[in-house]
Design a protein around this motif. Structure first.
Motif, short mmCIF file in Angstrom:
data_model
loop_
_atom_site.label_atom_id
_atom_site.label_comp_id
_atom_site.label_asym_id
_atom_site.label_seq_id
_atom_site.Cartn_x
_atom_site.Cartn_y
_atom_site.Cartn_z
N PRO A 101 0.82 -1.20 0.00
CA PRO A 101 0.00 0.00 0.00
C PRO A 101 0.86 1.25 0.00
O PRO A 101 2.01 1.23 0.43
N ARG A 102 0.30 2.33 -0.49
CA ARG A 102 1.01 3.61 -0.46
C ARG A 102 1.27 3.99 1.00
O ARG A 102 0.42 3.80 1.86
N SER A 103 2.45 4.50 1.26
CA SER A 103 2.80 4.83 2.63
C SER A 103 1.93 5.95 3.17
O SER A 103 1.40 6.78 2.42
N SER A 104 1.76 5.95 4.50
CA SER A 104 0.95 6.99 5.14
C SER A 104 1.53 8.37 4.86
O SER A 104 0.78 9.33 4.69
N ALA A 105 2.86 8.45 4.80
CA ALA A 105 3.50 9.74 4.55
C ALA A 105 3.10 10.29 3.19
O ALA A 105 2.81 11.49 3.04
N GLN A 106 3.08 9.42 2.16
CA GLN A 106 2.68 9.86 0.82
C GLN A 106 1.24 10.34 0.80
O GLN A 106 0.92 11.37 0.20
N VAL A 107 0.36 9.58 1.46
CA VAL A 107 -1.06 9.95 1.51
C VAL A 107 -1.24 11.28 2.23
O VAL A 107 -2.01 12.15 1.80
N ILE A 108 -0.51 11.45 3.34
CA ILE A 108 -0.63 12.68 4.14
C ILE A 108 -0.12 13.88 3.36
O ILE A 108 -0.77 14.94 3.34
N VAL A 109 1.03 13.74 2.70
CA VAL A 109 1.60 14.87 1.95
C VAL A 109 0.63 15.33 0.88
O VAL A 109 0.36 16.53 0.73
N ARG A 110 0.06 14.38 0.12
CA ARG A 110 -0.88 14.75 -0.94
C ARG A 110 -2.13 15.41 -0.36
O ARG A 110 -2.63 16.40 -0.88
N GLY A 111 -2.65 14.83 0.72
CA GLY A 111 -3.86 15.37 1.33
C GLY A 111 -3.66 16.76 1.89
O GLY A 111 -4.53 17.63 1.75
N VAL A 112 -2.52 16.99 2.54
CA VAL A 112 -2.23 18.31 3.09
C VAL A 112 -2.13 19.34 1.96
O VAL A 112 -2.66 20.45 2.05
N LEU A 113 -1.43 18.97 0.87
CA LEU A 113 -1.27 19.89 -0.24
C LEU A 113 -2.60 20.25 -0.90
O LEU A 113 -2.79 21.39 -1.36
N VAL A 114 -3.52 19.28 -0.94
CA VAL A 114 -4.83 19.54 -1.54
C VAL A 114 -5.51 20.72 -0.86
O VAL A 114 -6.09 21.59 -1.51
N ASN A 115 -5.44 20.78 0.47
CA ASN A 115 -6.08 21.88 1.20
C ASN A 115 -5.16 23.07 1.40
O ASN A 115 -5.61 24.22 1.44
N LEU A 116 -3.87 22.81 1.54
CA LEU A 116 -2.92 23.89 1.79
C LEU A 116 -2.88 24.88 0.64
O LEU A 116 -2.75 26.09 0.84
N LEU A 117 -2.98 24.37 -0.60
CA LEU A 117 -2.87 25.22 -1.78
C LEU A 117 -4.22 25.75 -2.27
O LEU A 117 -4.39 26.07 -3.43
N ASN A 118 -5.16 25.83 -1.35
CA ASN A 118 -6.47 26.39 -1.69
C ASN A 118 -6.68 27.68 -0.90
O ASN A 118 -7.09 27.65 0.26
N PRO A 119 -6.40 28.85 -1.49
CA PRO A 119 -6.52 30.12 -0.76
C PRO A 119 -7.96 30.43 -0.36
O PRO A 119 -8.19 31.23 0.54
N LYS A 120 -8.92 29.79 -1.02
CA LYS A 120 -10.31 30.04 -0.67
C LYS A 120 -10.61 29.59 0.75
O LYS A 120 -11.50 30.13 1.40
#
Length: 203
Positions: A101-120
């Motif tokens: 399975p994809r590592s938790s770190a990879q899942v977390i990094v992608r998930g954080v970026l999804v919300n982090l890069l949303n200025p709205k």
């Protein structure tokens, strides 16, 4: 804490968006554990936006067209990247027992970026929290932090429920190649649509 705050938060969180799409994709690709990790990551990605609001940085972002545009297009670029990788990786949603399975770190990094890069999100917090906290009242700062924490907690719970439900249907869905191809295109299209929405949304 008012009932109006809880109801408004639930409506906002439960409305499908980038975080929900990402959590569902993680659930179907890697199962229940990955969906819960993805939900946690999306909630974690809210922290900078909440802190920006509480510390007043949101006001600066709201006033600075350059800062807003930079974050907005960074978010658009990342959503387009997510759409491309989802569409390109034909093995992105499988139930291979021998595939690690994809590592938790990879899942977390992608998930954080999804919300982090949303200025709205920052603008939302900037407009949302003051409706329930008077900045002039005593202990306004701890109250804003507390309400931000509740928003994050509800985000995690609702997203995790979405993910667990999707994961429970995972084996049935992934056993059908045509369904998997449709889902892959749907997720890619969702990321494209969300990126287009962010690109054409004014402050």
């Amino acid at each position: 804490m008012s009932l109006a705050f809880l109801l408004t938060t639930l409506v906002v969180v439960a409305t499908p968006g980038t975080g929900v799409v990402y959590t569902l994709a993680a659930a179907l690709a890697h199962g229940r554990r990955a969906s819960v990790v993805a939900a946690f990551a999306c909630a974690l990605g809210i922290v900078p936006h909440a802190l920006a609001t509480v510390t007043g940085l949101a006001a600066l972002l709201n006033a600075s067209a350059t800062a807003f545009q930079f974050l907005r297009y960074a978010g658009v670029a990342y959503l387009l990247y997510m759409a491309w990788t989802t569409l390109r990786d034909k093995e992105a949603i499988t139930v291979e027992q021998d595939t690690p399975p994809r590592s938790s770190a990879q899942v977390i990094v992608r998930g954080v970026l999804v919300n982090l890069l949303n200025p709205k999100l920052t603008i939302f917090f900037f407009a949302f929290l003051p409706q329930f906290v008077n900045p002039d009242e005593p202990h306004a700062l701890p109250r804003m932090l507390g309400l931000s924490g509740v928003f994050m907690l509800l985000t995690f719970v609702v997203f995790a429920l979405y993910g667990v439900l999707a994961a429970s249907l995972r084996s049935r869905i992934t056993a059908r190649p045509r369904v998997m191809a449709w889902l892959r295109r749907s997720f890619a299209g969702s990321f494209l649509a969300l990126g287009a929405k962010l690109a054409f949304t004014a402050r």
